[in-house]
Design an enzyme around this catalytic site. Sequence first.
Site, mmCIF file in Angstrom:
data_model
loop_
_atom_site.group_PDB
_atom_site.id
_atom_site.type_symbol
_atom_site.label_atom_id
_atom_site.label_comp_id
_atom_site.label_asym_id
_atom_site.label_seq_id
_atom_site.Cartn_x
_atom_site.Cartn_y
_atom_site.Cartn_z
ATOM 1 N N ALA A 270 37.680 38.626 51.680
ATOM 2 C CA ALA A 270 39.002 38.256 52.198
ATOM 3 C C ALA A 270 39.895 37.742 51.083
ATOM 4 O O ALA A 270 41.075 38.118 50.984
ATOM 5 C CB ALA A 270 38.870 37.212 53.302
ATOM 6 N N ASP A 271 39.365 36.875 50.235
ATOM 7 C CA ASP A 271 40.151 36.334 49.127
ATOM 8 C C ASP A 271 40.576 37.439 48.162
ATOM 9 O O ASP A 271 41.738 37.510 47.748
ATOM 10 C CB ASP A 271 39.336 35.288 48.364
ATOM 11 C CG ASP A 271 39.171 34.004 49.148
ATOM 12 O OD1 ASP A 271 40.186 33.379 49.475
ATOM 13 O OD2 ASP A 271 38.023 33.628 49.430
ATOM 14 N N SER A 272 39.626 38.282 47.784
ATOM 15 C CA SER A 272 39.903 39.296 46.769
ATOM 16 C C SER A 272 40.874 40.361 47.272
ATOM 17 O O SER A 272 41.787 40.781 46.543
ATOM 18 C CB SER A 272 38.592 39.946 46.319
ATOM 19 O OG SER A 272 37.729 38.976 45.747
ATOM 20 N N ALA B 162 44.283 38.904 47.486
ATOM 21 C CA ALA B 162 44.889 38.891 46.157
ATOM 22 C C ALA B 162 45.539 40.235 45.855
ATOM 23 O O ALA B 162 46.659 40.298 45.331
ATOM 24 C CB ALA B 162 43.829 38.560 45.107
#
Length: 400
Positions: A169-171, A174
């Site tokens: 989710a974070d990547s 980004a």
Amino acid sequence: MLNSEILSNTRIIDLGTVIAGPQCAGLLGDFGAEVIKIEDPNGGDPARKLAPIKNGESLWWKVIGRNKKSVTLNLKDERGKQLFTELVKKSDVLIENFRPGVMERLGFSWEYLKSINPDLIFLRISGYGQNGPMSDLPSFGRAAEAFSGIQYLTGFPEGPPVHAGFSMADSLTALMGAYGVSLALYEREHNKKGGQMIDLALFETLFRIVEFPIVMYDQLQQVQERQGNQHPGGQPINTYMTKDGKWLTISAATDNTARKFLKAIGGDQLANDSRFKSNQLRVENAIYLNEIIKNWIGDRTLAVIEKVLNENDAPFYSVVMNTKDLFESEQIWAREDIISVKDEDFEDLKMQGIVPKFSRTPGKVKHTGPKLGEHNLEVYSKLCGVSEEELEKLQAEKVI
């Protein structure tokens, strides 16, 4: 005239922490943007402490902090706020991933920011977005994956929902953030109407790219369930073990590729089997098809399988690679997907290369993640007019 680096005339303030915001800024920094990483004077970004650790240094920080200038700043101090204001006035993009309301409590609402820099592009990443009944809740990547619906789809039917083996989710947020910033920069340049605020929730990135569960539920009232390594909309797609213990993924779901693959492993009899003539039929008869493929692959070594599939123009497979395999892959090195970067702690440090590959304006990794506050003098003297003597005083008083 466009410089050899696409974003060389773009200045970005990276006010994010850990992964989503910082990685977004890093992706843009790979293509020439000047990224000023603002960190808390008391320890800096928590990403500096993320595993894996070697000799007291975070190896991941070396990658996520690459191409950035690190400055320290206490945003709760009035003099720190003044310095931050000066940086915002002279920047193109501001990226943050705090909980909604934090920037406002610090005195930096969107209304204020655009009043001091009408051309500013302000990317706000949060767990659930800036509005809605859940907007005030904290959220890290794994919670966002669960809320997006993608974790429910991942895993085997008889087992629990599982996460991917990295911060998905974070990547991906980004990446979506970098996409949004790029669009906003393009729009600002062409429409000449100034900057804008971009509101991006961690869960939304996955929710947007999760294919067809939403429309399927809307029209068919069906909830997509976990199917392991198979795909609910196409066959044959699955992962199998070879006779010599190698994992192999097959992906040949179009009618043309499926026919070639089935002919390679079972001749015309299998290729012409009425149960497998179309994708819809293959999906309906996936249990039978999967068993046939599983047995064929399980009875052969990887070398034999590769020889058969390649000789029959059916190379619709990949070995499941681990990191050691990737380091030994000629394709990875030919594409410069692993590069060596000079580093003061580890000399030559290998990390992921630049993606995507531009023919005329390729990106570049100039240096690894910097030391905390390494660029205080350069940034504050150049952009804020602060002398070296003043900086020493600000540091002693814990403003920087």
